[in-house]
Scaffold this active site. Structure first.
Site, PDB file in Angstrom:
ATOM      1  CG  PHE A 112      -1.744  -1.203   1.194  1.00 24.62           C
ATOM      2  CD1 PHE A 112      -3.156  -1.568   0.493  1.00 24.62           C
ATOM      3  CD2 PHE A 112      -1.387  -2.341   1.898  1.00 24.62           C
ATOM      4  CE1 PHE A 112      -3.591  -2.849   0.553  1.00 24.62           C
ATOM      5  CE2 PHE A 112      -2.316  -3.402   2.756  1.00 24.62           C
ATOM      6  CZ  PHE A 112      -3.184  -3.762   1.380  1.00 24.62           C
ATOM      7  CG  ASP A 113       1.374   3.353  -3.425  1.00 25.45           C
ATOM      8  OD1 ASP A 113       2.645   2.999  -2.877  1.00 25.45           O
ATOM      9  OD2 ASP A 113       0.397   3.501  -3.834  1.00 25.45           O
ATOM     10  CB  THR A 114      -3.058   5.966   0.018  1.00 28.86           C
ATOM     11  OG1 THR A 114      -2.310   6.758  -0.245  1.00 28.86           O
ATOM     12  CG2 THR A 114      -3.338   6.719   1.212  1.00 28.86           C
ATOM     13  NE  ARG A 162      -1.751   9.717  -0.434  1.00 26.72           N
ATOM     14  CZ  ARG A 162      -2.674  10.329  -1.617  1.00 26.72           C
ATOM     15  NH1 ARG A 162      -2.819  11.602  -2.074  1.00 26.72           N
ATOM     16  NH2 ARG A 162      -2.824   8.871  -1.602  1.00 26.72           N
ATOM     17  NE  ARG A 203       0.815  -0.374  -4.073  1.00 23.50           N
ATOM     18  CZ  ARG A 203       1.992  -0.053  -3.616  1.00 23.50           C
ATOM     19  NH1 ARG A 203       1.993  -1.738  -3.631  1.00 23.50           N
ATOM     20  NH2 ARG A 203       3.357  -0.018  -2.708  1.00 23.50           N
TER      21      ARG A 203
END
Ligand code: PLP
Ligand code: CA
Length: 306
Positions: free
Chosen positions: A21-23, A55, A246
């Site tokens: 994951f990014d967020t 994030r 993501r």
């Protein structure tokens, strides 16, 4: 369906999880804290996520506080966060009314059943409103009120929306007024429909329970703008340019947080056991939604740094 993967105490599984994951959309009450009680290790866990380049967006159904007030709470708890990182159900409702409904003036005024958090966010979006914390409505209903509500002389002809959230000062006069607006065609919105309000010691009536008298009278559910409403997900996506595949939703409540992530087709959902629901709840046949991952508490993610 596949069972949820347990991450507590398993550093390599946590690493694999983080890499996906990014967020992270992070629910607040029941995940970071319970009411005023901050759970141990939370500021460090948020720092860990950010140090890995993630994030963090805080998504709460609590309509009683504005984003600015929430930001103050984060600071008081030692979690750095600016207003832009917070997405509350009051803000979601204000954005929806102003940018999506776009009611033509003058019939764009909102009658508010709720607290100051709703008023602040409506102001920020330049949406006119009445009701809310107005002390004139915090009293017993009179014969003159019944007459004036019936003939419309006590009603503002510009009201085109009734917006209901948790109102700690709910009373007969406010419900009667809201009902007359709805009968005259006002659109029915809710910040959120949580049936209960969890507190450290017990459950209390939530926003979704305060507005039940209205749904009972008009036989229609409000459009809710908090979790699990996908109107909120769309607004979050628009604001933060999410790649849903993501993005992971973290929360304690299956019928709000986890359902929000599942219906939003996010890449993952992580349940924590520090709030409303327990493992047996998603293992039950009638579970509203099932998480992909779970931990006992959010700070268990810190195992990767040990
Ligand atoms: N609504 C109100 C009024 C609350 O006080 C709370 C929790 O404090 C909630 C909803 C649930 O908030 P969250 O979505 O952060 O769990
Ligand atoms: Ca919660």
């Amino acid at each position: 369906s596949q069972s949820a993967k347990y991450l507590s105490g398993d550093a390599s599984a946590i690493n694999d999880f983080l890499d996906k994951f990014d967020t992270f959309l992070i629910d607040c009450d029941g995940v970071l804290w319970s009411g005023d009680h901050l759970f141990e290790g939370i500021p460090q866990t948020i720092d860990l996520l950010r140090s890995r380049g993630k994030r963090t967006v805080f998504v709460t159904n609590n309509s009683t506080k504005s984003r600015a007030e929430y930001t103050k709470k984060f600071a008081a708890k030692g979690i750095s966060c600016n207003e832009e990182d917070v997405f509350g159900s009051s803000y979601s409702a204000a954005v929806y009314i102003n940018r999506i409904m776009k009611l033509p003036a003058p019939r764009n005024k909102v009658f508010v059943l709720g607290e100051v958090g709703i008023e602040t966010e409506l102001q920020a979006e330049n949406v006119p409103f009445i009701g809310g914390t107005d002390p004139a409505l915090r009293r017993d209903i009179t014969d003159a009120d019944f007459a004036g509500l019936a003939d419309g002389s006590l009603l503002d002809p510009d009201v085109g929306v009734v917006l209901a959230g948790l109102d700690y000062h709910i009373n007969y006069l406010k419900l009667a007024t809201a009902y007359q607006y709805l009968r005259r065609g006002a659109k029915f919105l809710a910040t959120n429909t949580d049936s209960t309000l969890p507190s450290h010691h017990a459950f209390f009536p939530g926003a979704g329970s305060c507005l039940i008298p209205l749904t009972n009278m008009i036989r229609q559910e409000p459009l809710a703008l908090g979790k699990p409403s996908q109107a909120m997900m769309d607004a979050v996506e628009g604001k933060f340019q999410l790649d849903r595949s993501r993005t992971c939703m973290i929360g304690d409540r299956l019928n709000t947080d986890i359902l929000f992530g599942v219906e939003g087709k996010l890449g993952g959902t992580l349940a924590v056991l520090t709030g409303v629901n327990k493992k047996a709840d998603w293992e039950a046949n009638e579970a509203p939604a099932r998480p992909a991952y779970y931990v006992d508490g959010l700070a268990d993610l810190l195992a990767v740094t040990k």
